[in-house]
Scaffold this active site. Structure first.
Site, mmCIF file in Angstrom:
data_model
loop_
_atom_site.group_PDB
_atom_site.id
_atom_site.type_symbol
_atom_site.label_atom_id
_atom_site.label_comp_id
_atom_site.label_asym_id
_atom_site.label_seq_id
_atom_site.Cartn_x
_atom_site.Cartn_y
_atom_site.Cartn_z
ATOM 1 N N GLU A 39 34.005 37.552 43.492
ATOM 2 C CA GLU A 39 33.298 36.287 43.604
ATOM 3 C C GLU A 39 34.200 35.343 44.389
ATOM 4 O O GLU A 39 35.373 35.190 44.045
ATOM 5 C CB GLU A 39 33.016 35.704 42.213
ATOM 6 C CG GLU A 39 32.232 34.422 42.332
ATOM 7 C CD GLU A 39 31.956 33.710 41.008
ATOM 8 O OE1 GLU A 39 32.269 34.268 39.939
ATOM 9 O OE2 GLU A 39 31.439 32.583 41.065
ATOM 10 N N ARG A 265 40.916 46.378 32.529
ATOM 11 C CA ARG A 265 41.503 45.515 33.544
ATOM 12 C C ARG A 265 43.018 45.533 33.415
ATOM 13 O O ARG A 265 43.559 45.928 32.391
ATOM 14 C CB ARG A 265 40.977 44.085 33.410
ATOM 15 C CG ARG A 265 41.349 43.410 32.110
ATOM 16 C CD ARG A 265 40.486 42.186 31.827
ATOM 17 N NE ARG A 265 40.654 41.107 32.768
ATOM 18 C CZ ARG A 265 39.737 40.747 33.694
ATOM 19 N NH1 ARG A 265 38.620 41.388 33.799
ATOM 20 N NH2 ARG A 265 39.956 39.737 34.491
ATOM 21 N N LYS A 275 41.180 34.137 36.727
ATOM 22 C CA LYS A 275 41.013 33.212 37.843
ATOM 23 C C LYS A 275 40.935 31.774 37.346
ATOM 24 O O LYS A 275 41.459 30.867 37.976
ATOM 25 C CB LYS A 275 39.744 33.573 38.613
ATOM 26 C CG LYS A 275 40.038 33.955 40.056
ATOM 27 C CD LYS A 275 38.773 34.078 40.846
ATOM 28 C CE LYS A 275 38.269 35.500 40.850
ATOM 29 N NZ LYS A 275 36.947 35.635 41.465
HETATM 30 P P1 ATP Z 1 38.991 36.924 36.573
HETATM 31 O O1 ATP Z 1 38.675 37.574 35.277
HETATM 32 O O2 ATP Z 1 40.405 37.002 36.997
HETATM 33 O O3 ATP Z 1 38.420 35.562 36.708
HETATM 34 P P2 ATP Z 1 36.808 38.088 37.864
HETATM 35 O O4 ATP Z 1 36.383 39.336 37.233
HETATM 36 O O5 ATP Z 1 35.999 36.894 37.587
HETATM 37 O O6 ATP Z 1 38.327 37.847 37.632
HETATM 38 P P3 ATP Z 1 35.845 38.834 40.411
HETATM 39 O O7 ATP Z 1 36.061 38.145 41.694
HETATM 40 O O8 ATP Z 1 34.498 38.838 39.823
HETATM 41 O O9 ATP Z 1 36.888 38.205 39.425
HETATM 42 O O10 ATP Z 1 36.432 40.309 40.461
HETATM 43 C C1 ATP Z 1 36.170 41.246 41.458
HETATM 44 C C2 ATP Z 1 36.415 42.607 40.913
HETATM 45 O O11 ATP Z 1 37.760 42.724 40.486
HETATM 46 C C3 ATP Z 1 35.547 42.872 39.715
HETATM 47 O O12 ATP Z 1 35.051 44.184 39.801
HETATM 48 C C4 ATP Z 1 36.474 42.719 38.554
HETATM 49 O O13 ATP Z 1 36.074 43.503 37.470
HETATM 50 C C5 ATP Z 1 37.804 43.177 39.158
HETATM 51 N N1 ATP Z 1 38.920 42.576 38.445
HETATM 52 C C6 ATP Z 1 39.131 41.267 38.180
HETATM 53 N N2 ATP Z 1 40.244 41.095 37.462
HETATM 54 C C7 ATP Z 1 40.780 42.331 37.267
HETATM 55 C C8 ATP Z 1 41.938 42.829 36.590
HETATM 56 N N3 ATP Z 1 42.783 42.013 35.953
HETATM 57 N N4 ATP Z 1 42.150 44.163 36.609
HETATM 58 C C9 ATP Z 1 41.312 44.989 37.247
HETATM 59 N N5 ATP Z 1 40.210 44.594 37.895
HETATM 60 C C10 ATP Z 1 39.933 43.278 37.910
HETATM 61 MG MG MG Z 2 33.814 38.252 37.674
#
Ligand code: ATP
Ligand code: MG
Length: 576
Positions: A39, A265, A275
């Site tokens: 995102e 994760r 984030k």
């Molecule tokens: P955050 O939890 O840090 O806000 P998010 O999931 O909202 O991250 P996205 O931009 O939606 O951030 O993530 C893009 C991809 O990266 C998604 O498939 C998400 O599951 C993966 N992702 C995010 N954080 C991690 C992590 N700590 N380890 C592995 N994959 C991750």
């Molecule tokens: Mg997300």
């Protein structure tokens, strides 16, 4: 392809790759299609690196493809700045989406049509409850939800209202489109989830075209299906959303049937990876921007001097599993050292200079000595370093009253100056306060290059920089941003911000070869660590970031540190 289609050449094994392998073998999948779906509401971090390595890695290994998809369904938080930065970071990590760059917003028209499709099929309705009421009606984990009074309104009325929502007739929050599934479901995600909400906000890509936007759950799986994604790999928090993912796919005229799989994760000790928290660290000024070298962002790591190969190696080593764990940040440091050891040219720099005068070396004379650029890589060759009567050494390479195992300089003691001569300390000159401000030494001209013809040995070799050619430099040392292994485990994560995470040394000196160091290019400062010039460097004054110390001074503390009881975290160690 030279290898059989179902074998990952790198031989990596994990439950995701096992699933893919089985799907290919059984013919359920022809070509593996994955996606990395950020995102664009912030910069990528090392957790995203894990997701990238998995999604792009699986696609590469099995001869498929991986899409870069922006999950841009929330215009309030999303910006072009992030869209651009994310592409830069994915490329820098070494991944290539080819022509497969997609945006959820590319599908807004189709997603809208499918909203009408669900209404017509009696599987969605426009709800007039307020957001608070919807929350109250939703029930809890132990109590079923309550049906909205609008749930039974006619198809025509819902259709009309949905169209008017799109036309901009209602203010934010006045109505939503909800799937009609089951308010008594044990899975709260199935209690008539919201599919569309009203948001009068311009979108970074679609501008003012829309004032209703699909929710993540609605847009995500449908985008997968539209793009032909076969394996939609996401993190564990979406496990409970999978029934909704499947319900939507089952109830819409989608062109393909993706499946969602969840993995754990990345959690990293002494680090936050949400984030929301990273945005807070930036906005509240705890760090100097997204690319602050203390940040776990890809751009922060890059600025700190971490090579992408180290991040990929790190992701390989932590693997992919189904259970949450906490990875020791020392493992990352270990991977960084391993990568840089092979490639980083060696240089000499003195961080805490102490002047040394070599009394028997002629005044005004200089000479060039040959220094090895990288003992790990003979092809890296040698360089000249200037030697002179006055040099700097590291303050803590001298002790007036040395303890037993201190083999460096002390009154009357002889040491080797790296690539140069043996020197013997004759006198320590002090100021009024008793602080040593200069050493008077003599050198043995016969030891040029670092060996004594008479075979006598010295126990210590220290680095040095000639005052004749020294470059004044600033050096920034970084420590973990947090003092707790799991920041926030005992309250607000911000309470554990390490006040000493940044140390700026302003009086450093570096050998002449470091004058024009290119920002980001790694070097090893002998005996100290890996560094790279920072983008704040100027021609007059280079600034260096310490990427990682040679040996981890934290390792011992960490070995003893116990990760908080009561969590099911396990600790992976660098040397395990
Ligand atoms: P955050 O939890 O840090 O806000 P998010 O999931 O909202 O991250 P996205 O931009 O939606 O951030 O993530 C893009 C991809 O990266 C998604 O498939 C998400 O599951 C993966 N992702 C995010 N954080 C991690 C992590 N700590 N380890 C592995 N994959 C991750
Ligand atoms: Mg997300």
């Amino acid at each position: 392809m030279s290898q059989t289609e179902t074998e990952a050449p790198a031989g990596k094994r994990d439950f995701i790759r096992d699933i893919v392998r089985a799907d290919l073998a059984a013919g359920r999948t022809q070509t593996v299609v994955t996606r990395f779906p950020p995102e664009p509401n912030g910069y990528l971090h090392i957790g995203h690196a894990k997701s990238m390595c998995l999604n792009f890695g699986v696609a590469q290994e099995f001869g498929g493809r991986c899409h870069l998809r922006f999950d841009d369904t929330n215009p309030i938080k999303e910006e072009m700045e992030f869209i651009d930065a994310i592409q830069t970071d994915v490329r820098w990590m070494g991944f290539d989406w080819g022509r497969h760059l997609y945006y959820a917003s590319d599908n807004f028209e189709l997603l809208y049509d499918w909203g009408e499709h669900l209404i017509r099929a009696g599987k969605a309705y426009v709800d007039d409850l307020s957001p608070d009421e919807i929350r109250a009606y939703r029930g809890t984990l132990t109590e079923p939800g309550k049906e909205s009074p609008y749930r039974t309104r006619s198809v025509d009325e819902s259709l009309d209202l949905f169209r008017r929502m799109r036309a901009g007739e209602f203010p934010n929050g006045e109505r939503v489109l909800r799937a009609k599934i089951d308010m008594a479901s044990g899975n709260i995600n199935l209690r008539d989830p919201v599919l569309y909400r009203i948001l009068h906000a311009p979108h970074p890509r679609t501008g003012d075209t829309w004032c209703i936007y699909p929710t993540y759950d609605y847009a995500h799986g449908e985008s997968d299906a539209i793009e032909g994604v076969t394996h939609s790999i996401c993190t564990l928090e979406f496990e409970d959303h999978r029934p909704l993912y499947d319900w939507l796919i089952d109830n819409l005229p989608v062109p393909s049937r993706p499946r969602q799989y969840e993995f754990a994760r990345l959690n990293l000790s002494y680090t936050v990876l949400s984030k929301r928290r990273l945005i807070q660290l930036v906005d509240e000024g705890h760090v100097n921007g997204w690319d602050d070298p203390r940040m776990p962002t890809i751009c922060g790591l890059r600025r700190r001097g971490v090579p992408p190969a180290a991040l990929r190696d790190f992701c390989d080593r932590i693997g992919v599993a189904k259970a949450d764990n906490l990875v020791e940040v020392g493992l990352l440091d270990h991977c960084i050292r391993e990568a840089l050891n092979l490639t980083a040219p060696r240089r000499m720099a003195v961080l805490h200079p102490l002047k040394v005068v070599i009394e028997n070396y002629p005044e005004g004379r200089t000479e060039e000595l040959e220094a090895i650029n990288n003992p790990e890589d003979p092809a890296a060759g040698t360089r000249p370093v200037t030697f002179s009567r006055e040099i700097y050494i590291e303050r803590d390479d001298f002790m007036e009253e040395p303890p037993k195992k201190f083999f460096r300089l002390a009154p009357g003691r002889e040491v080797r100056l790296r690539y140069a001569y043996f020197v013997t300390c004759r006198e320590a000159v002090k100021d009024e306060s008793g602080e040593v401000i200069e050493l008077r030494c003599t050198y043995d001209p016969a030891t040029r290059g670092g060996n004594a013809p008479d075979g006598r040995k010295v126990k210590g070799t220290i680095h040095w920089v000639s005052t004749a050619t020294a470059v004044a430099a600033e050096v920034r040392l970084y420590d973990h941003l947090f003092t707790e292994p799991v920041p926030g485990a005992g309250g607000d994560y911000r309470d554990g911000i390490n006040p000493d995470s940044l140390t700026v040394l302003t009086d450093c000196v570096a050998e002449a070869a470091l004058r024009d160091a290119a920002p980001g290019a790694p070097v090893q400062f002998e005996r100290q660590g890996y560094f790279c010039a920072d983008s704040d460097s100027t021609a007059e004054r280079p600034v260096f970031n310490r990427t990682v110390a040679l040996r981890d001074s934290w390792a011992k503390i960490q070995a003893k540190a116990e990760v908080k009881a009561g969590t099911d975290y396990t600790v992976k160690r660098a040397d395990a």
